[in-house]
Each structure stands twice: as C-alpha cells, then as structure tokens.
Design a protein around this motif. Structure first.
Motif, mmCIF file in Angstrom:
data_model
loop_
_atom_site.group_PDB
_atom_site.id
_atom_site.type_symbol
_atom_site.label_atom_id
_atom_site.label_comp_id
_atom_site.label_asym_id
_atom_site.label_seq_id
_atom_site.Cartn_x
_atom_site.Cartn_y
_atom_site.Cartn_z
ATOM 1 N N ARG A 171 35.411 -5.162 -0.327
ATOM 2 C CA ARG A 171 34.079 -4.622 -0.037
ATOM 3 C C ARG A 171 33.023 -5.147 -1.009
ATOM 4 O O ARG A 171 31.932 -5.536 -0.598
ATOM 5 C CB ARG A 171 34.141 -3.094 -0.075
ATOM 6 C CG ARG A 171 32.852 -2.425 0.299
ATOM 7 C CD ARG A 171 33.000 -0.925 0.367
ATOM 8 N NE ARG A 171 31.724 -0.308 0.644
ATOM 9 C CZ ARG A 171 31.580 0.829 1.262
ATOM 10 N NH1 ARG A 171 32.644 1.496 1.673
ATOM 11 N NH2 ARG A 171 30.377 1.336 1.470
ATOM 12 N N ALA A 172 33.312 -5.152 -2.305
ATOM 13 C CA ALA A 172 32.330 -5.587 -3.302
ATOM 14 C C ALA A 172 31.981 -7.062 -3.136
ATOM 15 O O ALA A 172 30.808 -7.446 -3.198
ATOM 16 C CB ALA A 172 32.844 -5.316 -4.713
ATOM 17 N N ALA A 173 32.983 -7.890 -2.920
ATOM 18 C CA ALA A 173 32.733 -9.324 -2.723
ATOM 19 C C ALA A 173 31.915 -9.555 -1.462
ATOM 20 O O ALA A 173 31.004 -10.396 -1.440
ATOM 21 C CB ALA A 173 34.048 -10.090 -2.659
ATOM 22 N N ALA A 175 29.837 -7.393 -0.016
ATOM 23 C CA ALA A 175 28.474 -6.908 -0.239
ATOM 24 C C ALA A 175 27.651 -7.936 -1.005
ATOM 25 O O ALA A 175 26.466 -8.149 -0.709
ATOM 26 C CB ALA A 175 28.495 -5.576 -0.978
ATOM 27 N N LYS A 176 28.268 -8.601 -1.961
ATOM 28 C CA LYS A 176 27.562 -9.646 -2.704
ATOM 29 C C LYS A 176 27.170 -10.793 -1.778
ATOM 30 O O LYS A 176 26.046 -11.295 -1.833
ATOM 31 C CB LYS A 176 28.428 -10.163 -3.857
ATOM 32 C CG LYS A 176 27.728 -11.165 -4.720
ATOM 33 C CD LYS A 176 28.587 -11.577 -5.895
ATOM 34 C CE LYS A 176 27.844 -12.618 -6.743
ATOM 35 N NZ LYS A 176 28.645 -13.064 -7.878
ATOM 36 N N SER A 177 28.085 -11.210 -0.914
ATOM 37 C CA SER A 177 27.758 -12.293 0.012
ATOM 38 C C SER A 177 26.689 -11.854 1.012
ATOM 39 O O SER A 177 25.882 -12.672 1.454
ATOM 40 C CB SER A 177 29.007 -12.792 0.741
ATOM 41 O OG SER A 177 29.448 -11.865 1.712
ATOM 42 N N THR A 182 24.139 -9.948 0.417
ATOM 43 C CA THR A 182 22.798 -9.994 -0.176
ATOM 44 C C THR A 182 22.210 -11.399 -0.088
ATOM 45 O O THR A 182 20.991 -11.557 -0.029
ATOM 46 C CB THR A 182 22.788 -9.509 -1.636
ATOM 47 O OG1 THR A 182 23.633 -10.346 -2.420
ATOM 48 C CG2 THR A 182 23.239 -8.063 -1.746
ATOM 49 N N ALA A 183 23.054 -12.417 -0.051
ATOM 50 C CA ALA A 183 22.560 -13.790 0.073
ATOM 51 C C ALA A 183 21.854 -14.007 1.412
ATOM 52 O O ALA A 183 20.954 -14.843 1.511
ATOM 53 C CB ALA A 183 23.707 -14.781 -0.086
ATOM 54 N N PHE A 235 29.252 -14.948 3.845
ATOM 55 C CA PHE A 235 29.063 -13.702 4.597
ATOM 56 C C PHE A 235 29.696 -13.823 5.983
ATOM 57 O O PHE A 235 30.512 -12.996 6.384
ATOM 58 C CB PHE A 235 27.563 -13.407 4.699
ATOM 59 C CG PHE A 235 27.195 -12.302 5.639
ATOM 60 C CD1 PHE A 235 27.323 -10.981 5.248
ATOM 61 C CD2 PHE A 235 26.691 -12.570 6.903
ATOM 62 C CE1 PHE A 235 26.958 -9.945 6.115
ATOM 63 C CE2 PHE A 235 26.326 -11.552 7.770
ATOM 64 C CZ PHE A 235 26.469 -10.234 7.370
#
Length: 101
Positions: free
Chosen positions: A19-21, A23-25, A27-28, A80
């Motif tokens: 999930r964290a990885a 979510a980071k992708s 935002t890109a 993403f």
C-alpha cells in the motif's frame, strides 16, 4: 452549462504490491493530471478489503477522455499503472449534481 464529469475508477493491486509503495507511485500521477486541460480535483482512497477508489473531477467528458487516452505516455505514471491488477479495473463517468466542500 454542462455539469462537471466525475470519473470513478475502482481497482485492486497486483499481488505483492504494498500500500505505501503504491501510494507513493500514485502521487507521481498528480503532475500528469494537474497538467491536463479540464482537470479539477483528484481523490484516491482504499477500503479495508483492498479495493481502491479514485475519483477525478473534470470540466467535461472531452477532458476526461483525453486524459485517459494519454495517461500511459509519461514515464512517471508507469509505476502506478503497472501496480494495478488490470482485470479488476472498472471505470464509470457520471455527471456531477451536487458538491459540498
């Protein structure tokens, strides 16, 4: 004047994607949608069952379709998109009737 369009996309992640990885992708992708004509807002959420829901508000259907057609082109969007389980994706476009902020 036509109502704005709400694009609702539901999906699940591929096995092994955290999930964290993800979510980071995700935002890109903000850079991409912010640069699209007709973009108004974007929200991304996830339920306890792992179902992700993305709502994007567009000025009109033409803007929504143009953004969808081009989302795969920017290199920054690829992490993403590649994390999403393709067969789980559903997309709907609806006309906005009421919005309260």
């Amino acid at each position: 004047m036509p109502n704005h369009i709400i694009e609702t996309v539901t999906f699940r992640l591929k096995d092994g994607v955290g999930r964290a990885a993800f979510a980071k992708s995700a935002t890109a992708v903000n850079d991409y949608v912010n640069g699209c004509a007709g973009f108004i807002s974007r929200r991304l959420s996830c339920g306890a069952d792992g179902l992700w829901i993305e709502h994007i508000e567009w000025q009109n259907m033409e803007a929504a379709k143009a953004a969808a057609a081009g989302i795969g082109a920017p290199e920054g969007n690829r992490p993403f998109l590649s994390a999403i389980d393709g067969p789980s994706v559903t997309m709907h476009h609806t006309e906005l009737e009421i919005s309260v902020n």
